[in-house]
Design a protein around this motif. Sequence first.
Motif, PDB file in Angstrom:
ATOM      1  N   MET A   1       9.785   7.753  -2.133  1.00 16.44           N
ATOM      2  CA  MET A   1       8.370   7.481  -2.031  1.00 16.44           C
ATOM      3  C   MET A   1       8.074   6.235  -2.857  1.00 16.44           C
ATOM      4  N   VAL A   2       7.330   5.315  -2.249  1.00 18.88           N
ATOM      5  CA  VAL A   2       6.881   4.118  -2.943  1.00 18.88           C
ATOM      6  C   VAL A   2       5.363   4.178  -3.013  1.00 18.88           C
ATOM      7  N   GLN A   3       4.833   4.182  -4.225  1.00 26.34           N
ATOM      8  CA  GLN A   3       3.385   4.244  -4.426  1.00 26.34           C
ATOM      9  C   GLN A   3       2.880   2.837  -4.745  1.00 26.34           C
ATOM     10  N   THR A   4       1.856   2.399  -4.019  1.00 22.56           N
ATOM     11  CA  THR A   4       1.294   1.070  -4.232  1.00 22.56           C
ATOM     12  C   THR A   4      -0.210   1.169  -4.454  1.00 22.56           C
ATOM     13  N   GLU A   5      -0.775   0.081  -4.957  1.00 22.35           N
ATOM     14  CA  GLU A   5      -2.216   0.000  -5.130  1.00 22.35           C
ATOM     15  C   GLU A   5      -2.674  -1.403  -4.747  1.00 22.35           C
ATOM     16  N   VAL A   6      -3.684  -1.470  -3.882  1.00 25.35           N
ATOM     17  CA  VAL A   6      -4.240  -2.741  -3.441  1.00 25.35           C
ATOM     18  C   VAL A   6      -5.751  -2.672  -3.602  1.00 25.35           C
ATOM     19  N   TYR A  11      -1.898   3.539  -1.743  1.00 27.07           N
ATOM     20  CA  TYR A  11      -1.164   3.691  -0.492  1.00 27.07           C
ATOM     21  C   TYR A  11       0.262   4.108  -0.839  1.00 27.07           C
ATOM     22  N   ASP A  12       0.788   5.128  -0.167  1.00 27.95           N
ATOM     23  CA  ASP A  12       2.146   5.599  -0.402  1.00 27.95           C
ATOM     24  C   ASP A  12       2.980   5.419   0.862  1.00 27.95           C
ATOM     25  N   PHE A  13       4.243   5.074   0.664  1.00 31.06           N
ATOM     26  CA  PHE A  13       5.184   4.914   1.767  1.00 31.06           C
ATOM     27  C   PHE A  13       6.387   5.813   1.510  1.00 31.06           C
ATOM     28  N   ALA A  14       6.678   6.711   2.451  1.00 37.78           N
ATOM     29  CA  ALA A  14       7.889   7.514   2.385  1.00 37.78           C
ATOM     30  C   ALA A  14       8.984   6.728   3.091  1.00 37.78           C
ATOM     31  N   ILE A  15      10.080   6.488   2.384  1.00 37.78           N
ATOM     32  CA  ILE A  15      11.171   5.659   2.895  1.00 37.78           C
ATOM     33  C   ILE A  15      12.364   6.544   3.260  1.00 37.78           C
ATOM     34  N   GLU A  16      12.946   6.325   4.438  1.00 37.86           N
ATOM     35  CA  GLU A  16      14.127   7.061   4.875  1.00 37.86           C
ATOM     36  C   GLU A  16      15.335   6.541   4.114  1.00 37.86           C
ATOM     37  N   TYR A  28      -5.361   6.714   0.762  1.00 36.92           N
ATOM     38  CA  TYR A  28      -6.295   7.558   0.019  1.00 36.92           C
ATOM     39  C   TYR A  28      -7.653   6.868  -0.011  1.00 36.92           C
ATOM     40  N   SER A  29      -8.703   7.655   0.141  1.00 36.78           N
ATOM     41  CA  SER A  29     -10.058   7.116   0.052  1.00 36.78           C
ATOM     42  C   SER A  29     -10.912   8.093  -0.736  1.00 36.78           C
ATOM     43  N   GLN A  30     -12.032   7.599  -1.236  1.00 34.30           N
ATOM     44  CA  GLN A  30     -12.955   8.442  -1.981  1.00 34.30           C
ATOM     45  C   GLN A  30     -14.338   8.368  -1.358  1.00 34.30           C
ATOM     46  N   TYR A  31     -14.999   9.513  -1.348  1.00 31.90           N
ATOM     47  CA  TYR A  31     -16.369   9.563  -0.873  1.00 31.90           C
ATOM     48  C   TYR A  31     -17.096  10.623  -1.686  1.00 31.90           C
TER      49      TYR A  31
END
Length: 69
Positions: A1-6, A11-16, A28-31
């Motif tokens: 898993m690679v966790q990023t922030e922009v 945003y997370d990416f699961a890598i094979e 991910y979003s917030q409301y």
Amino acid sequence: MVQTEVDGLRYDFAIERKTHLPVRFTSYSQYKGKVYTHVNGLYDYIDVDGIKVPLTIELEDGHKRKVQY
């Protein structure tokens, strides 16, 4: 898993492990103080000008979208 922030959004990416290609993308979003996740699967990779890209994107509800390049 690679966790990023922009721009403060996660945003997370699961890598094979074997191919090193992303197989799942989570945003991910917030409301009103509540955090929501949105998960998409990435499948059926092909080679386009030397870059592997997914042909199929599976949305959270199970709906699959075919992409054309």
